[in-house]
Design an enzyme around this catalytic site. Structure first.
Site, PDB file in Angstrom:
ATOM      1  N   HIS A   1     -12.591 -65.385  -8.639  1.00 37.11           N
ATOM      2  CA  HIS A   1     -13.933 -64.894  -8.943  1.00 37.11           C
ATOM      3  C   HIS A   1     -14.661 -65.941  -9.793  1.00 37.11           C
ATOM      4  O   HIS A   1     -14.040 -66.634 -10.606  1.00 37.11           O
ATOM      5  CB  HIS A   1     -13.847 -63.558  -9.695  1.00 37.11           C
ATOM      6  CG  HIS A   1     -15.177 -62.872  -9.797  1.00 37.11           C
ATOM      7  ND1 HIS A   1     -16.130 -63.242 -10.719  1.00 37.11           N
ATOM      8  CD2 HIS A   1     -15.729 -61.883  -9.066  1.00 37.11           C
ATOM      9  CE1 HIS A   1     -17.205 -62.489 -10.554  1.00 37.11           C
ATOM     10  NE2 HIS A   1     -16.995 -61.657  -9.548  1.00 37.11           N
TER      11      HIS A   1
ATOM     12  N   GLU B   1     -20.111 -64.964  -2.955  1.00 35.38           N
ATOM     13  CA  GLU B   1     -20.878 -64.447  -4.090  1.00 35.38           C
ATOM     14  C   GLU B   1     -21.636 -65.595  -4.750  1.00 35.38           C
ATOM     15  O   GLU B   1     -21.067 -66.314  -5.586  1.00 35.38           O
ATOM     16  CB  GLU B   1     -19.940 -63.825  -5.131  1.00 35.38           C
ATOM     17  CG  GLU B   1     -19.150 -62.654  -4.631  1.00 35.38           C
ATOM     18  CD  GLU B   1     -18.727 -61.750  -5.784  1.00 35.38           C
ATOM     19  OE1 GLU B   1     -19.156 -60.597  -5.801  1.00 35.38           O
ATOM     20  OE2 GLU B   1     -18.001 -62.211  -6.680  1.00 35.38           O
TER      21      GLU B   1
ATOM     22  N   ASN C   1     -15.862 -54.053  -7.875  1.00 34.48           N
ATOM     23  CA  ASN C   1     -15.199 -54.828  -8.927  1.00 34.48           C
ATOM     24  C   ASN C   1     -15.700 -54.291 -10.268  1.00 34.48           C
ATOM     25  O   ASN C   1     -16.833 -54.541 -10.650  1.00 34.48           O
ATOM     26  CB  ASN C   1     -15.556 -56.315  -8.746  1.00 34.48           C
ATOM     27  CG  ASN C   1     -15.014 -57.180  -9.867  1.00 34.48           C
ATOM     28  OD1 ASN C   1     -14.259 -56.712 -10.733  1.00 34.48           O
ATOM     29  ND2 ASN C   1     -15.400 -58.445  -9.870  1.00 34.48           N
TER      30      ASN C   1
ATOM     31  N   SER D   1     -25.511 -58.423  -6.887  1.00 35.76           N
ATOM     32  CA  SER D   1     -26.610 -57.462  -7.013  1.00 35.76           C
ATOM     33  C   SER D   1     -26.775 -56.549  -5.792  1.00 35.76           C
ATOM     34  O   SER D   1     -27.890 -56.171  -5.432  1.00 35.76           O
ATOM     35  CB  SER D   1     -27.932 -58.178  -7.343  1.00 35.76           C
ATOM     36  OG  SER D   1     -27.827 -58.872  -8.578  1.00 35.76           O
TER      37      SER D   1
ATOM     38  N   GLY E   1     -25.023 -60.091 -11.155  1.00 37.39           N
ATOM     39  CA  GLY E   1     -25.452 -59.414 -12.379  1.00 37.39           C
ATOM     40  C   GLY E   1     -26.877 -59.729 -12.792  1.00 37.39           C
ATOM     41  O   GLY E   1     -27.306 -59.394 -13.889  1.00 37.39           O
TER      42      GLY E   1
ATOM     43  N   GLU F   1     -16.304 -65.696 -12.334  1.00 40.46           N
ATOM     44  CA  GLU F   1     -16.101 -65.525 -13.785  1.00 40.46           C
ATOM     45  C   GLU F   1     -14.737 -66.070 -14.209  1.00 40.46           C
ATOM     46  O   GLU F   1     -14.582 -66.542 -15.337  1.00 40.46           O
ATOM     47  CB  GLU F   1     -16.289 -64.042 -14.149  1.00 40.46           C
ATOM     48  CG  GLU F   1     -17.761 -63.650 -14.040  1.00 40.46           C
ATOM     49  CD  GLU F   1     -18.029 -62.209 -13.646  1.00 40.46           C
ATOM     50  OE1 GLU F   1     -17.139 -61.365 -13.758  1.00 40.46           O
ATOM     51  OE2 GLU F   1     -19.174 -61.941 -13.199  1.00 40.46           O
TER      52      GLU F   1
ATOM     53  N   LYS G   1     -14.818 -55.098 -13.125  1.00 40.14           N
ATOM     54  CA  LYS G   1     -14.809 -56.129 -14.187  1.00 40.14           C
ATOM     55  C   LYS G   1     -14.186 -55.546 -15.464  1.00 40.14           C
ATOM     56  O   LYS G   1     -13.335 -54.659 -15.367  1.00 40.14           O
ATOM     57  CB  LYS G   1     -16.222 -56.689 -14.395  1.00 40.14           C
ATOM     58  CG  LYS G   1     -16.819 -57.208 -13.077  1.00 40.14           C
ATOM     59  CD  LYS G   1     -18.032 -58.072 -13.239  1.00 40.14           C
ATOM     60  CE  LYS G   1     -18.502 -58.545 -11.864  1.00 40.14           C
ATOM     61  NZ  LYS G   1     -19.658 -59.449 -11.938  1.00 40.14           N
TER      62      LYS G   1
END
Ligand code: 13P
Length: 258
Positions: free
Chosen positions: A101, A173, A11, A219, A179, A103, A13
């Site tokens: 996701h 996730e 991904n 990660s 991250g 985010e 992003k």
């Protein structure tokens, strides 16, 4: 080992312009092409504006890389300024599309209803949704990771048939691992990925549960992917930062060869 094809999905992003995307996909393709990947499938999810570039490079170089979107509209077409539809992604040769996701949920207020509508929109367009789920730090500290994640799975998959669910990818996730450099332990990943598969088994039967691919994300790097993949219910990884470097992502895809 299960019969499920392991999937390593990068991904990207909101990173890389079209020239950088071209350089990355060509570099990655060069590293993967002609290698024995042990049956592992590689995919990348570039920003929308770079998908055409990735398509051209993959087609021209016959690169062993599938690709897709990071999101899609819940609508098929029409007056939805700024949105991109499933059929538009299909027309670009996309295989996958990420839905829900963390985010998108956090910064764009995407609810369970929106996520469910997007899963349906993806399926209607012939795309394979990668439904993203996972708890935040508060739920993890309270020991509620399974219950929280399963509620997202249930909401995202509402109304789907067993056949549709069996064809999906679900990415676990945990938000606290995204991250941050703080990867979930293989046991943590296995616990929730197994719970997701058990939920599918109860709701949709053995065939769907044995077919659905459950990925771990957060990660993931070349140095930790192999031990995550040893767990029976982890069928691959959704990779953020480490997918932006061709050599590193190629090592992740090639974890079986390493
Ligand atoms: P990182 O691999 O950068 O932690 O990102 C994970 C992720 O959100 C993939 O969708």
């Amino acid at each position: 080992m299960s019969d499920r094809t392991p999937l390593m999905a990068g991904n990207w992003k909101m990173n890389l312009d079209w020239k950088q995307s071209l350089a990355l996909v060509e570099d990655l393709g060069g590293q993967l092409k002609g290698k024995d990947l042990g049956g592992v499938e590689a995919a990348v999810l570039p920003p929308f504006v770079n998908i055409r570039t990735v398509q051209t490079a993959v087609d021209a170089g016959k690169l062993p890389i599938a690709y897709g979107g990071q999101d899609l509209s819940a609508h098929e077409s029409g007056a939805y300024t700024g949105e991109v539809s499933g059929p538009m992604l299909t027309a670009l040769g996309c295989t996958y599309v990420a839905v829900g996701h963390s985010e998108r949920r956090e910064y764009h207020g995407e609810t369970e209803q929106v996520t469910n509508a997007k899963v349906n929109a993806a399926l209607a367009a012939g795309l394979t949704p990668i439904l993203c789920v996972g708890e935040g730090l508060d739920e993890r500290k309270a020991g509620k990771q399974v219950e929280y994640t399963l509620a997202q799975v249930e909401g995202g998959l509402e109304g789907l048939t067993a056949e549709q669910v069996g064809g999906l990818v679900i990415a676990y996730e945990p938000v606290w691992a995204i991250g941050t450099g703080e990867v979930a332990t293989p046991d943590d990943a296995q616990e929730v990925c197994a719970a997701v598969r058990d939920w599918v088994r109860t709701a949709h039967g053995d065939q769907a549960a044995d077919a659905v691919r459950v990925l771990y994300g957060g990660s993931v790097k070349s140095s930790n992917v192999a031990e995550l993949m040893e767990r029976p219910d982890v069928d691959g990884a959704l990779v953020g930062g480490a997918s932006l470097k061709a050599e590193e992502f190629a090592k992740i895809v090639g974890y079986r060869a390493a």
